[in-house]
Structures are given as C-alpha cells and as structure tokens.
Design an enzyme around this catalytic site. Structure first.
Site, short mmCIF file in Angstrom:
data_model
loop_
_atom_site.label_atom_id
_atom_site.label_comp_id
_atom_site.label_asym_id
_atom_site.label_seq_id
_atom_site.Cartn_x
_atom_site.Cartn_y
_atom_site.Cartn_z
N LYS A 1 5.86 -6.40 0.20
CA LYS A 1 5.39 -6.53 1.54
C LYS A 1 4.44 -7.87 1.71
CE LYS A 1 5.51 -1.78 2.90
NZ LYS A 1 5.03 -0.36 3.01
N ARG B 1 6.15 3.76 -3.88
CA ARG B 1 7.21 3.42 -3.47
C ARG B 1 7.51 2.05 -3.75
NH1 ARG B 1 9.42 1.52 1.09
NH2 ARG B 1 11.42 2.45 2.19
N1 PMM Z 1 7.29 1.22 3.75
C1 PMM Z 1 8.52 0.94 4.35
C2 PMM Z 1 9.26 2.06 4.70
N2 PMM Z 1 9.32 3.33 4.32
N3 PMM Z 1 7.76 4.83 3.42
C3 PMM Z 1 6.49 5.24 2.95
N4 PMM Z 1 6.01 6.56 2.88
N5 PMM Z 1 5.65 4.19 2.87
C4 PMM Z 1 5.68 2.82 3.18
O1 PMM Z 1 4.93 1.94 2.79
C5 PMM Z 1 7.00 2.52 3.69
C6 PMM Z 1 7.94 3.64 3.95
C7 PMM Z 1 8.99 -0.51 4.61
O2 PMM Z 1 9.29 -1.21 3.44
P1 PMM Z 1 10.97 -1.44 3.12
O3 PMM Z 1 11.40 -2.20 4.60
O4 PMM Z 1 11.08 -2.38 1.88
O5 PMM Z 1 11.51 -0.50 2.75
#
Ligand code: PMM
Length: 286
Positions: A219, A259
C-alpha cells in the site's frame, strides 16, 4: 469454525486481483489462466487462503459492471476451489458473493463491511461462511473526502466504533459471531498517518473479541515511507521488506490473518518468529 481458530501464527491470505486496474498488480492476472496460475503459485508458496477479487478499490477507481465482475472472478474461483484451495471472494456485491459461493468460495471478504450492498450480509448468513468486514466509509472515487478522524480517540476509536456498529448489523442479519472477522481497512478513507496509528495501536480492535485481518501489503503508505530523496514513492513491487516488518509486528500483536501479495516473503518472516518461539535447545552433558 476451524478456519478462524488460532494456529500460533497469522493465516496468509494471498491476493489474486483479476482486474485491469488494481494499484498493486492491475492487469497482470486479468485472464482466467493467468489468475489461476498465480493462485497456484501463491498456494505453493504457503498461502492459507486465496482472495479473489474482480473490482479494483484503488483511490479514484470507477466500479465495474456486475456482469464484468462476475465474469472475472467466477471461473477463477471455481478452478482454484476445485484444486482444493480455500478461496475467499473479495467483493462488495451480494450477487457476486452468491455466485462465488456457488462456485466454491468459502469466505466472503467485503471491504465495505456490508455498507455498499447490505444484502451481502444475508448471503453470508445463509451460506454460513466466515465474513470479513473491513472498515470503510465510501466508494473509492470519494473515499479521500472521508479521511477525517477529528473526534477524541482519533482514527483508532472511530474505526473500532464503526466496526462495532457493523458487527451489530452482521449479527442482526444472522451471521454467527464465530464467523466474523474484522479488518481496519488500511488505505481506505485513511491517510498515511491514520494507517500508522491503526498499526501502532491494534489492541483496541483486537479487544472487540473477533479475529483481525490486516492488509498493508504494497500500500501507498509503505511507498511513502520508503520514498527516494526526491520524494518518489518506492515502486509497489519493492515494498515487501517493509511489509515483512508489518507482518512481524502484527503476528506479535496476535492478528488472525494477513492479506498479502508476497506470500513467500511473509512466510519467511513468520518462519523466523516461529523458530524464535521454540524453547532453548538442551544439549546432553558429555
Ligand atoms: N485491501 C484491498 C482490497 N481488499 N480486503 C481486505 N479485507 N483488507 C484490505 O486491506 C484490502 C482488501 C486493496 O488492495 P489490493 O488492490 O492490493 O488488492
């Protein structure tokens, strides 16, 4: 619920974004074959869960049509679930969650915690799947305007209070308490300082009594921390060492899951912690 019970280390949720526009890996796994191969790679590296998403939530992103989201995620979920993977679907839409569960998804990961499409809570309740509720205030095109936490207790108190309200909604919809996971939502309606405050002070969130999932991987607050002297943020794929430090911190705080995009690096960090937790070696007297 076995998937949610403690195993002495955080579970690793490996990210499979089947999107053309995610900030971290957008466009790399947009065909089903590429996404399935990536999922298999993450499983081989030690992912406990594969999180399959078809909607980018990067700041400013526009939403795909429901049909587009379904076309992206359903074949990938079916293939990876058929291979025996534990799959979660990263969606805010009840219709997508329903189709994903029918295709074999065992977890619903809703970044909106049921605010974007409240019927998703009923879908998770009816299926009896674990439900991850992330802290969220608005869709990506407007979330920057909502990154204000000026009440006493700041971002930590606000996130806990708003997630506690979501828990009430989940329980009212029939989701069993032992199927609920909470997530502070790093980067969602949060500035870098908010993300750091939440990581620094995870205890109040853990004290709500539910397993906690944290998603810091790649992030932008990590990119800003590691920026070059001229202010250029560190590129997304060069943030995994910083994420390993976050991993160690979260593991020591007792979070249930992480995650992550870089499963191998995260697993390596956890392997060191596990080894350090072992008792001293007793050498036999000569
Ligand atoms: N961050 C993203 C997408 N889905 N789900 C959860 N539970 N927690 C998160 O912090 C989260 C998520 C965005 O990140 P990405 O674009 O790398 O998937």
């Amino acid at each position: 619920m076995q998937l949610l019970s403690p195993i002495g280390r955080p579970r690793l949720m490996g990210v499979v974004n089947v999107t053309p526009d995610s900030f971290s890996d957008g466009g790399r796994y947009v065909t089903p074959d590429a996404a399935i191969a990536h999922g298999q790679r993450l499983l081989a590296e030690g992912a406990d869960i594969l999180d399959i998403g078809g909607e980018s939530t990067r700041p400013g992103a526009t939403r795909p049509l429901v049909s587009e989201e379904l076309d992206r995620v359903v074949p990938v979920i079916r293939a990876l679930a058929d291979l025996g993977a534990t799959v979660s679907v990263d969606t805010m839409r009840a219709e997508v969650a329903e189709a994903a569960i029918a295709a074999g998804a065992a977890v619903v990961n809703d970044v909106s915690g049921g605010l974007a499409d409240p019927r998703i809570l009923e879908v998770a309740a009816a299926a009896g799947t674990p439900y991850v509720a992330m802290h969220w205030r608005a869709h990506s095109d407007r979330m920057r305007d909502h990154a204000v936490y000026d009440r006493p207790g700041g971002v930590v108190a606000a996130v806990c209070a708003e997630l506690a309200e979501r828990v009430d909604a989940m329980l009212a919809a029939g989701i069993a308490a032992n199927r609920i996971v909470l997530d502070p939502g790093l980067g969602f309606a949060k500035r870098a300082t908010h993300n750091w405050d939440l990581l620094r002070d995870l205890a109040p969130l853990l004290a709500l009594g539910y397993p906690v999932l944290v998603g810091a991987s790649r992030k932008s607050f990590l990119g800003t921390l590691l920026a070059a002297a001229d202010g250029t943020p560190r590129p997304v794929e060069q943030r995994e060492h910083a994420n390993s430090a976050v991993t160690v911190h979260c593991a020591q705080q007792g979070v249930w899951g992480l995650r992550v995009h870089d499963v191998r690096a995260t697993r390596d960090a956890l392997a060191v912690l596990e080894e350090l937790d072992r008792p001293h070696t007793e050498e036999a007297p000569r």
